[in-house]
Write a protein that holds these residues in place. Structure first.
Motif, PDB file in Angstrom:
ATOM      1  N   ILE A 167       0.755  -1.003   0.151  1.00 10.28           N
ATOM      2  CA  ILE A 167      -0.012  -0.264  -0.222  1.00 10.28           C
ATOM      3  C   ILE A 167       0.944   1.121   0.205  1.00 10.28           C
ATOM      4  O   ILE A 167       1.900   1.384   0.709  1.00 10.28           O
ATOM      5  CB  ILE A 167      -0.726   0.010   1.366  1.00 10.28           C
ATOM      6  CG1 ILE A 167      -1.796  -1.076   1.301  1.00 10.28           C
ATOM      7  CG2 ILE A 167      -1.802   1.311   1.187  1.00 10.28           C
ATOM      8  CD1 ILE A 167      -2.218  -1.591   2.762  1.00 10.28           C
ATOM      9  N   VAL A 168       0.594   2.146  -1.049  1.00  8.08           N
ATOM     10  CA  VAL A 168       1.290   3.452  -1.075  1.00  8.08           C
ATOM     11  C   VAL A 168       0.253   4.526  -0.682  1.00  8.08           C
ATOM     12  O   VAL A 168      -0.750   4.617  -1.202  1.00  8.08           O
ATOM     13  CB  VAL A 168       1.902   3.868  -2.331  1.00  8.08           C
ATOM     14  CG1 VAL A 168       2.577   5.279  -2.140  1.00  8.08           C
ATOM     15  CG2 VAL A 168       2.953   2.673  -2.746  1.00  8.08           C
ATOM     16  N   THR A 169       0.522   5.385   0.125  1.00  9.17           N
ATOM     17  CA  THR A 169      -0.393   6.375   0.841  1.00  9.17           C
ATOM     18  C   THR A 169       0.367   7.341   1.571  1.00  9.17           C
ATOM     19  O   THR A 169       1.576   7.434   1.687  1.00  9.17           O
ATOM     20  CB  THR A 169      -1.418   5.728   1.699  1.00  9.17           C
ATOM     21  OG1 THR A 169      -2.554   6.342   2.002  1.00  9.17           O
ATOM     22  CG2 THR A 169      -0.881   5.212   3.110  1.00  9.17           C
ATOM     23  N   ASP A 170      -0.187   8.572   1.904  1.00  9.99           N
ATOM     24  CA  ASP A 170       0.292   9.660   2.267  1.00  9.99           C
ATOM     25  C   ASP A 170      -0.086   9.663   3.746  1.00  9.99           C
ATOM     26  O   ASP A 170      -0.933   9.195   4.343  1.00  9.99           O
ATOM     27  CB  ASP A 170       0.099  11.028   1.585  1.00  9.99           C
ATOM     28  CG  ASP A 170      -1.244  11.801   1.723  1.00  9.99           C
ATOM     29  OD1 ASP A 170      -2.016  11.456   2.960  1.00  9.99           O
ATOM     30  OD2 ASP A 170      -1.702  12.453   0.901  1.00  9.99           O
ATOM     31  N   VAL A 171       0.640  10.515   4.617  1.00  6.62           N
ATOM     32  CA  VAL A 171       0.542  10.777   6.134  1.00  6.62           C
ATOM     33  C   VAL A 171      -0.925  11.064   6.596  1.00  6.62           C
ATOM     34  O   VAL A 171      -1.591  10.047   7.339  1.00  6.62           O
ATOM     35  CB  VAL A 171       1.481  11.714   6.599  1.00  6.62           C
ATOM     36  CG1 VAL A 171       1.203  11.811   8.308  1.00  6.62           C
ATOM     37  CG2 VAL A 171       2.961  11.429   6.210  1.00  6.62           C
ATOM     38  N   ALA A 190      -3.185   7.762   5.560  1.00  8.96           N
ATOM     39  CA  ALA A 190      -2.867   6.880   6.525  1.00  8.96           C
ATOM     40  C   ALA A 190      -3.694   7.138   7.717  1.00  8.96           C
ATOM     41  O   ALA A 190      -4.191   5.990   8.183  1.00  8.96           O
ATOM     42  CB  ALA A 190      -1.362   6.706   6.751  1.00  8.96           C
ATOM     43  N   ASN A 191      -3.582   8.150   8.218  1.00  4.86           N
ATOM     44  CA  ASN A 191      -4.504   8.425   9.460  1.00  4.86           C
ATOM     45  C   ASN A 191      -6.175   8.161   9.348  1.00  4.86           C
ATOM     46  O   ASN A 191      -6.802   7.551  10.323  1.00  4.86           O
ATOM     47  CB  ASN A 191      -4.210   9.867  10.052  1.00  4.86           C
ATOM     48  CG  ASN A 191      -2.751  10.133  10.557  1.00  4.86           C
ATOM     49  OD1 ASN A 191      -2.228   9.093  11.131  1.00  4.86           O
ATOM     50  ND2 ASN A 191      -2.231  11.239  10.591  1.00  4.86           N
ATOM     51  N   ARG A 192      -6.371   8.393   8.063  1.00  7.33           N
ATOM     52  CA  ARG A 192      -7.922   8.859   7.817  1.00  7.33           C
ATOM     53  C   ARG A 192      -8.392   7.365   7.638  1.00  7.33           C
ATOM     54  O   ARG A 192      -9.587   6.661   8.039  1.00  7.33           O
ATOM     55  CB  ARG A 192      -8.079   9.637   6.718  1.00  7.33           C
ATOM     56  CG  ARG A 192      -8.916  10.697   7.077  1.00  7.33           C
ATOM     57  CD  ARG A 192      -9.314  11.586   5.798  1.00  7.33           C
ATOM     58  NE  ARG A 192      -8.540  12.745   5.917  1.00  7.33           N
ATOM     59  CZ  ARG A 192      -8.544  13.580   4.792  1.00  7.33           C
ATOM     60  NH1 ARG A 192      -9.328  13.488   3.638  1.00  7.33           N
ATOM     61  NH2 ARG A 192      -7.893  14.641   4.894  1.00  7.33           N
ATOM     62  N   HIS A 193      -7.716   6.493   6.481  1.00  9.47           N
ATOM     63  CA  HIS A 193      -8.141   5.454   5.915  1.00  9.47           C
ATOM     64  C   HIS A 193      -7.446   4.123   6.049  1.00  9.47           C
ATOM     65  O   HIS A 193      -7.898   3.048   5.676  1.00  9.47           O
ATOM     66  CB  HIS A 193      -8.457   5.647   4.493  1.00  9.47           C
ATOM     67  CG  HIS A 193      -9.474   6.928   4.278  1.00  9.47           C
ATOM     68  ND1 HIS A 193     -10.678   6.938   4.441  1.00  9.47           N
ATOM     69  CD2 HIS A 193      -8.999   8.068   3.341  1.00  9.47           C
ATOM     70  CE1 HIS A 193     -11.054   8.170   4.232  1.00  9.47           C
ATOM     71  NE2 HIS A 193     -10.250   8.488   3.540  1.00  9.47           N
ATOM     72  N   LEU A 194      -6.017   4.267   6.496  1.00  2.19           N
ATOM     73  CA  LEU A 194      -5.323   2.809   6.448  1.00  2.19           C
ATOM     74  C   LEU A 194      -5.754   1.918   7.549  1.00  2.19           C
ATOM     75  O   LEU A 194      -5.602   0.675   6.839  1.00  2.19           O
ATOM     76  CB  LEU A 194      -3.898   3.280   6.789  1.00  2.19           C
ATOM     77  CG  LEU A 194      -2.821   2.219   6.442  1.00  2.19           C
ATOM     78  CD1 LEU A 194      -2.911   1.649   5.006  1.00  2.19           C
ATOM     79  CD2 LEU A 194      -1.441   2.690   6.758  1.00  2.19           C
TER      80      LEU A 194
END
Lengths: 373, 373
Positions: A44-48, A51-55
């Motif tokens: 999974i590539v995501t931003d900070v 990541a907080n919201r949906h990871l």
């Protein structure tokens, strides 16, 4: 899967895939993934922020479906579409021993999707790729069609590959977490599909934009229509040798504005840039005697009504002069042999590709617009 | 064009192209280029050494044919297959305003070809690409088939794309400027085509290798047979999902040796690494009871005769132990779900793809080879 999920197929021969659209789909991401890639691991590539919201929700869904997953978190914002972050993510992907059959999973908006699609396209000369777009812009535009890339100092998206995803999961519910400004920016791309070749859809949006913003069935409908429209164009012309250029309505002006503002999202985000760009494209079409002024006014009014910028003087921090903007336009990659290719219009829903637009005409038009500002 | 030039077609549907092979072809590069890309500008990528040796001749040929050309010169050596040089060349390509229809022209060996092919594959999401290979290795292997890429700290060629050239121009005369060591290293790949599936060609090489080294018709023949062999395999399996893996004969061991020596050409060049790798692959096949020892001895003898290294103790500077080599092998990209895929053999010209080779058997074999050293 939620009962009312919609599947929009993107037909590209052996590279065909589905866009699955529905409220709450993030909870089904694991089983949707497994159905398409039975054995793949997920990087999974995501931003900070995302990541907080949906990871946690995505990791829970993957765990429930037995998908081995780990996450690579990048800084938020357009500045992550850089060689530096690209190299970093590539390095982590290879260091994590992901193989060709494993999937890069982009959880985020256009930045995350474009960057991680490029990574997926080049690590071991091509890995599997799944998009989970979390912005409206990404759901209706950047996650569909296989364009990936990063920015360089000369301009936006000048380096990348065509790399089709294996699956796109568009959870319309996650859009509730967007700011009003982010949603509006994505809405510019939704309206674009009406302006390209679907006047009925544009009329629908004029009448129902409040419901689309509020959520529920109108939003799902607008996203599905947008994805179908993009899928049809991409299926006709995967590599943008012809019709696909229609999707650039408003983008030649828009990209120049983004470059002029240093890709600073504080000043201008992509959707705002192309909102102004689309208004300019229609006004310029009027100036070129291609259409009467009524439809151009209609375009401007609708964008004004939903709260999108429509004029150059709404760009905070000022702009270069007409020559400066022309230099940025010439550096945009939609240039063929020095002549300018523009998407112009004969009216709402009647856009077309104009090749050999005289640069002088564009320069004069811009000088007038800047002077009026 | 020289009267005796040979055309080897690579049949890949709309991505088909010709390899043109002949003595003195560099002088015809302009007209050959024009015939395939009537309007393109040429961005020549080459290294400092090759620029001195061949760039004036190429520029003269382009000038004579009215091809607008300029050159981007990179440092010589494998270390140029790096993110750093990649970014630099990309930046110069975009700064030079090369468009999608323009061509990156790789004038050089495998390093220049792999790097600039990757650049061509990603600038503006894909430019045209012409290979003018100047090493034997590049003429018979790396310039054909569309594999491009750079190295990262985890291993060789782990980042890249498949990007087919539009034309390959192989001037067999330029090989006269190679050092004996360079020519020999390329010869290892020539011999590989005999070992894969053409025992008659291997016998021809055993009888005529001196003539191939000396130049003239035997050399041209060996290069044409090699290109035809590679073209046939690539046409069957462009993206290496099957048969193309045969081309990796000797490469799993070879890549591990290159990684172990830090890609230092002073210690080991690619052709030397795969010469040892091919000998090991045949010896390992004997150990696995796949073939009798006679053909393995034949392979070792021929490589010894032409002066190629065949044993691990010939690698200057020492090697890691068997576990260390196994780690490097496992990190090579020809890994699927943790099992090892090796190209093994049932005799000269009878290579095959062996999936699920037990890692333990390989480790024991290597430990024995290292112990014997």
């Amino acid at each position: 899967m939620t009962a009312d999920a919609v599947r929009v197929p993107v037909s590209l021969g052996e590279r065909s895939y589905d866009i699955v659209i529905g409220d709450g789909l993030l909870a089904d991401a694991g089983s949707l993934f497994r159905a398409v890639l039975p054995k793949a691991r997920a990087a999974i590539v995501t931003d900070v922020n995302l990541a907080n919201r949906h990871l946690p929700a995505l990791e829970k869904a993957f765990l429930a479906a037995g998908v081995e997953a780990s996450a690579i978190v990048i800084p938020p914002g357009e500045s992550s579409k850089s060689f530096e972050v690209f190299e970093l993510v590539v390095d982590q992907m290879i260091g994590g021993r992901y193989e060709r059959g494993d999937a890069v999973v982009a959880l985020g908006g256009g930045v995350v999707g474009d960057l991680s699609g490029f990574v997926a396209g080049v690590v071991r000369r091509g890995m599997r790729f799944v998009q989970i777009p979390t912005s409206l812009l990404a759901q209706v535009d950047s996650s569909v069609g296989g364009k990936t890339g990063i920015n360089v100092r000369h301009g936006k998206n000048l380096v990348g590959v065509f790399h089709q995803p294996d699956l796109v999961i568009a959870d319309t519910g996650v859009l509730d977490t967007l700011s009003e400004r982010e949603f509006r920016a994505g809405y510019a791309e939704v309206a674009k599909y009406g302006l390209i070749d679907d006047p009925d859809f544009f009329a629908f949006l004029e009448a129902n934009w409040r419901e689309v913003f509020a959520g529920g069935p109108a939003r799902g409908h607008a996203i599905a229509v947008s994805c179908r429209s993009k899928a049809a164009i991409v299926a006709r012309d995967e590599r943008e040798t012809g019709d696909r250029a229609l999707l650039n309505l408003g983008h030649t002006f828009g990209h120049a504005l983004e470059a002029a503002t240093g890709y600073s999202s504080a000043r201008l985000v992509h959707g705002e840039a192309i909102a102004i760009g689309m208004v300019l494209a229609h006004d310029f079409s009027v100036r070129m005697n291609l259409m009467g002024p009524e439809d151009a006014v209609r375009v401007r009014r609708h964008f004004e009504t939903v709260g999108l910028p429509t004029r150059l003087d709404q760009v905070p921090g000022g702009l270069p002069d007409a020559d400066g903007l022309m230099t940025l336009i010439a550096q945009d990659k939609k240039v063929a042999r020095g002549a300018l290719t523009f998407i112009l219009s004969r009216g709402v829903g009647r856009s077309f590709i104009a090749r050999d637009v005289p640069p002088e005409a564009v320069r004069h038009f811009l000088a007038g617009e800047l002077g009026a500002a």
